[in-house]
Design a protein around this motif. Sequence first.
Motif, PDB file in Angstrom:
ATOM      1  N   GLY A  85       1.088  -0.999   0.421  1.00 39.85           N
ATOM      2  CA  GLY A  85      -0.101  -0.169   0.417  1.00 39.85           C
ATOM      3  C   GLY A  85       0.497   1.211  -0.069  1.00 39.85           C
ATOM      4  O   GLY A  85       0.401   2.507  -0.123  1.00 39.85           O
ATOM      5  N   VAL A  86       2.555   1.113  -0.016  1.00 37.20           N
ATOM      6  CA  VAL A  86       3.189   2.358  -0.177  1.00 37.20           C
ATOM      7  C   VAL A  86       2.658   3.422  -1.164  1.00 37.20           C
ATOM      8  O   VAL A  86       2.998   4.383  -1.058  1.00 37.20           O
ATOM      9  N   ASP A  87       3.226   2.330  -2.302  1.00 39.81           N
ATOM     10  CA  ASP A  87       2.919   2.931  -3.800  1.00 39.81           C
ATOM     11  C   ASP A  87       2.114   3.815  -3.790  1.00 39.81           C
ATOM     12  O   ASP A  87       1.934   4.910  -4.374  1.00 39.81           O
ATOM     13  N   GLY A  88       0.479   3.680  -3.167  1.00 37.37           N
ATOM     14  CA  GLY A  88      -0.305   4.248  -3.399  1.00 37.37           C
ATOM     15  C   GLY A  88       0.009   5.326  -2.772  1.00 37.37           C
ATOM     16  O   GLY A  88      -0.601   6.832  -2.846  1.00 37.37           O
ATOM     17  N   LEU A  89      -0.253   5.457  -1.255  1.00 35.29           N
ATOM     18  CA  LEU A  89      -0.024   6.148  -0.451  1.00 35.29           C
ATOM     19  C   LEU A  89       1.449   7.762  -1.686  1.00 35.29           C
ATOM     20  O   LEU A  89       0.983   8.861  -1.362  1.00 35.29           O
ATOM     21  N   ILE A  90       1.917   7.326  -1.561  1.00 38.32           N
ATOM     22  CA  ILE A  90       3.526   7.982  -2.329  1.00 38.32           C
ATOM     23  C   ILE A  90       2.726   9.165  -3.744  1.00 38.32           C
ATOM     24  O   ILE A  90       3.252  10.074  -3.378  1.00 38.32           O
ATOM     25  N   ARG A  91       2.003   8.084  -4.347  1.00 35.99           N
ATOM     26  CA  ARG A  91       1.443   8.552  -5.967  1.00 35.99           C
ATOM     27  C   ARG A  91       0.639   9.787  -5.539  1.00 35.99           C
ATOM     28  O   ARG A  91       0.480  10.913  -5.823  1.00 35.99           O
ATOM     29  N   ALA A  92      -0.670   9.118  -4.046  1.00 35.38           N
ATOM     30  CA  ALA A  92      -1.701  10.187  -4.066  1.00 35.38           C
ATOM     31  C   ALA A  92      -0.558  11.596  -3.005  1.00 35.38           C
ATOM     32  O   ALA A  92      -1.199  12.518  -3.134  1.00 35.38           O
ATOM     33  N   ALA A  93       0.106  11.508  -2.365  1.00 32.67           N
ATOM     34  CA  ALA A  93       1.271  12.485  -1.428  1.00 32.67           C
ATOM     35  C   ALA A  93       1.091  13.463  -2.954  1.00 32.67           C
ATOM     36  O   ALA A  93       1.226  14.952  -2.704  1.00 32.67           O
ATOM     37  N   TYR A  94       2.269  12.770  -3.714  1.00 29.03           N
ATOM     38  CA  TYR A  94       3.169  13.110  -5.301  1.00 29.03           C
ATOM     39  C   TYR A  94       1.837  14.479  -5.392  1.00 29.03           C
ATOM     40  O   TYR A  94       1.994  15.582  -6.428  1.00 29.03           O
ATOM     41  N   GLY A  95       0.861  13.867  -6.266  1.00 24.11           N
ATOM     42  CA  GLY A  95      -0.559  14.082  -7.134  1.00 24.11           C
ATOM     43  C   GLY A  95      -1.438  15.080  -5.812  1.00 24.11           C
ATOM     44  O   GLY A  95      -1.373  16.757  -6.446  1.00 24.11           O
ATOM     45  N   ARG A  96      -0.818  15.349  -4.967  1.00 26.49           N
ATOM     46  CA  ARG A  96      -1.609  16.254  -3.792  1.00 26.49           C
ATOM     47  C   ARG A  96      -0.926  17.270  -3.866  1.00 26.49           C
ATOM     48  O   ARG A  96      -1.159  19.001  -3.469  1.00 26.49           O
ATOM     49  N   LEU A  97       0.844  17.033  -3.361  1.00 25.01           N
ATOM     50  CA  LEU A  97       1.794  18.186  -3.875  1.00 25.01           C
ATOM     51  C   LEU A  97       1.625  19.269  -5.393  1.00 25.01           C
ATOM     52  O   LEU A  97       1.385  20.899  -5.203  1.00 25.01           O
ATOM     53  N   GLN A  98       1.776  18.199  -6.256  1.00 22.20           N
ATOM     54  CA  GLN A  98       1.711  19.226  -7.980  1.00 22.20           C
ATOM     55  C   GLN A  98       0.191  21.005  -7.283  1.00 22.20           C
ATOM     56  O   GLN A  98       0.652  21.251  -8.287  1.00 22.20           O
ATOM     57  N   ARG A  99      -1.615  19.539  -6.798  1.00 20.15           N
ATOM     58  CA  ARG A  99      -1.837  20.469  -7.047  1.00 20.15           C
ATOM     59  C   ARG A  99      -1.624  21.296  -6.112  1.00 20.15           C
ATOM     60  O   ARG A  99      -2.774  23.072  -6.541  1.00 20.15           O
ATOM     61  N   ILE A 100      -0.989  21.962  -5.229  1.00 20.91           N
ATOM     62  CA  ILE A 100      -0.271  22.849  -3.835  1.00 20.91           C
ATOM     63  C   ILE A 100      -0.056  23.631  -5.112  1.00 20.91           C
ATOM     64  O   ILE A 100       0.184  24.976  -4.850  1.00 20.91           O
ATOM     65  N   HIS A 101       1.326  22.974  -5.554  1.00 18.11           N
ATOM     66  CA  HIS A 101       2.167  23.938  -5.989  1.00 18.11           C
ATOM     67  C   HIS A 101       1.763  24.521  -7.849  1.00 18.11           C
ATOM     68  O   HIS A 101       1.800  26.318  -7.611  1.00 18.11           O
ATOM     69  N   GLU A 102       0.658  24.388  -8.228  1.00 19.72           N
ATOM     70  CA  GLU A 102      -0.043  25.439  -9.274  1.00 19.72           C
ATOM     71  C   GLU A 102      -0.651  26.122  -8.380  1.00 19.72           C
ATOM     72  O   GLU A 102      -0.781  27.114  -9.171  1.00 19.72           O
ATOM     73  N   ARG A 103      -1.275  25.913  -7.289  1.00 18.62           N
ATOM     74  CA  ARG A 103      -2.541  27.194  -6.778  1.00 18.62           C
ATOM     75  C   ARG A 103      -0.641  28.034  -5.995  1.00 18.62           C
ATOM     76  O   ARG A 103      -1.688  29.801  -6.720  1.00 18.62           O
ATOM     77  N   ASN A 104       0.078  27.609  -5.619  1.00 17.19           N
ATOM     78  CA  ASN A 104       0.645  29.089  -5.112  1.00 17.19           C
ATOM     79  C   ASN A 104       1.570  29.294  -6.444  1.00 17.19           C
ATOM     80  O   ASN A 104       1.553  31.494  -6.391  1.00 17.19           O
ATOM     81  N   ARG A 105       1.449  29.110  -7.762  1.00 19.13           N
ATOM     82  CA  ARG A 105       2.264  29.865  -8.718  1.00 19.13           C
ATOM     83  C   ARG A 105       1.193  30.280  -9.528  1.00 19.13           C
ATOM     84  O   ARG A 105       1.182  32.129  -9.926  1.00 19.13           O
ATOM     85  N   GLU A 106      -0.780  29.874  -9.260  1.00 17.80           N
ATOM     86  CA  GLU A 106      -1.208  31.065 -10.273  1.00 17.80           C
ATOM     87  C   GLU A 106      -1.756  32.117  -8.545  1.00 17.80           C
ATOM     88  O   GLU A 106      -1.711  33.048  -8.715  1.00 17.80           O
TER      89      GLU A 106
END
Length: 449
Positions: A328-349
Motif C-alpha cells: 500500500g505504500v506506492d499508492g500513498l506516495i503517488r497520492a501525496a505527489y499528486g496532492r503536492l502538484q495541485r498545491i504547487h499549481e495554486r501557489n504559482r497562480e
Amino acid sequence: MPLLKRGASEVLAMNVDTATIHVAGGNGGNGCISFRREKYVPRGGPNGGDGGRGGSVVLEAAEGLSTLLDLRYQPRQKAPDGQHGKGKHRHGKEAEDRVVKVPVGTVVRDPEMTDDFADLKRHGQRVIVARGGVGGRGNARFKSSIFQTPRVAEKGEPGEARRVELEVKVIAEVGLVGYPNAGKSTLLARVSDAKPKIANYPFTTLAPNLGVVRIGAAQNFVVADIPGLIEGAHAGAGLGHDFLRHIERTKLLIHVIDCASVDGRDPIEDYEQLNEELELYNPRLVRMPQLVALNKADLPNVQFNLPQIIDYFGKRRIFSISALTGDGVDGLIRAAYGRLQRIHERNRERQESGGAAESDMISLPTFSNQHGRFELLKVGDGFVVRGEEPHRAVLMTDMQNDQALVLLHRKLKKMGVINALNRTGAQAGDTVKIDEFEFTYSPDGGDAD
C-alpha cells in the motif's frame, strides 16, 4: 570511551538548530585632514581623502549545512573596518563584508522585533544583519569659496551592532507525523534512501530525518520524519518544542497511525490527540492538507481494528499500508505527489496574480524613529534630540575641533533640528543633548561648547 564521545557529539550536532549571535558591522574609516604642500605650488589647498566604508555582516543560506553548531562556538561575528583616508585625495579602501554561512531554512529574528525579518529558504539567499558604517569625508570635501582652508574632517560612522536569534526549520514538502513508534522512520526508509535509526522503543528518532522520494526521472519531493510528538508536545512535552517548528515548513502532512495497538493505545484517540497538539501549537497546521496512513496493516490483530478505524475517517483520504513490507505504500506516495502538484499549481497562480519573484538578497528592515527623522523632547530645563540622523551626525563629529562643531550645527540646521528647537521655545543658553553629547543652544551656531 572514544565511541561514546563520538556518538554524543553526533547527537549534539544533529540537534543544534538554534543559536544567538552578536553581529557588528565594521566602522567606517576616518576622513583625512591634509593640504597640498609642494614647492612652487602656493596655496595648494585641502587634499584629504575620504574614509572607506566598513564591511557588513551578511548571512547566506548554503546547502550542505544542517546545524548552527559552528555559531554556538563563534557567537560573535564582526566585519572588518574601512581604511582611513589619506592625503593627496587618496580614499580609504572599503572593507569586505563578513559572510556567515547558515543552513537553508534558517529564520533570522531580532529579539526587539515581533516579526521575523528574514527567512532564508533558498541556497544563496542573503540578508544583511549588521550594516557597516560609512566612511567620513576628508577636508577636501568641505572646501568652498568662503571656506578655503577647512581643517575639519568627519570621523567614520560606527557599524551597526545587534543581537540576532537564528533558528533552523527543516525544508521539506511533506512531513510525517505520528506518535512515537508509529512507524514513521520505517516508512521514510521504505520510500527514500534515508537511513534513520529504527528500534522498538519510543523516541528512537532524536532529530528530523530527511529523504528524497523519487517517483520518476523528474518527479520527486522531500519528506521529513518529525519526531517527538506526544500529548503536551505544544507545551514542550517530549521533544515537542524542539521539532514542532519543523512541521511549519511543510505543505502536506502524512499522519502515520499505529493500528496494531499492542500496548493498549487507541489509534483514533492518538489521531485526535495529535491533531489537537498541532492546533494548539499553530492553528494553521491542523488546516494543512493531510493524508492518513493506517500503518502495520500486515499484522493479524489489525484486521479486527481496521473496519472500525476506516468507518471513523469516512470519506477522508486514508491508506492502509505496511511500512515494513511495502504493501500500500506506492499508492500513498503517488497520492501525496499528486496532492503536492495541485498545491504547487495554486501557489504559482497566486504568485502570478499578485507577487514578484523573491530576490536572493533580502532587504533589512529600516529601524527608523516612528516620529520621523528625529524626536525632540523637553526634559527639565533642557532638550533631548533622538533620531538616527542626529545620532549619526554626532558620532561622525570630532568634538575637539571647533570647525567640526560649526559643521555639526549646519548639519542639524539642515535636518530641521534647529528650527524645531526654535518652534518649541528654546532660548540661547539652553542645554541640548544628543546621545552623550551636550551643547549650549545658539540659533546662529556661534556658541557651541
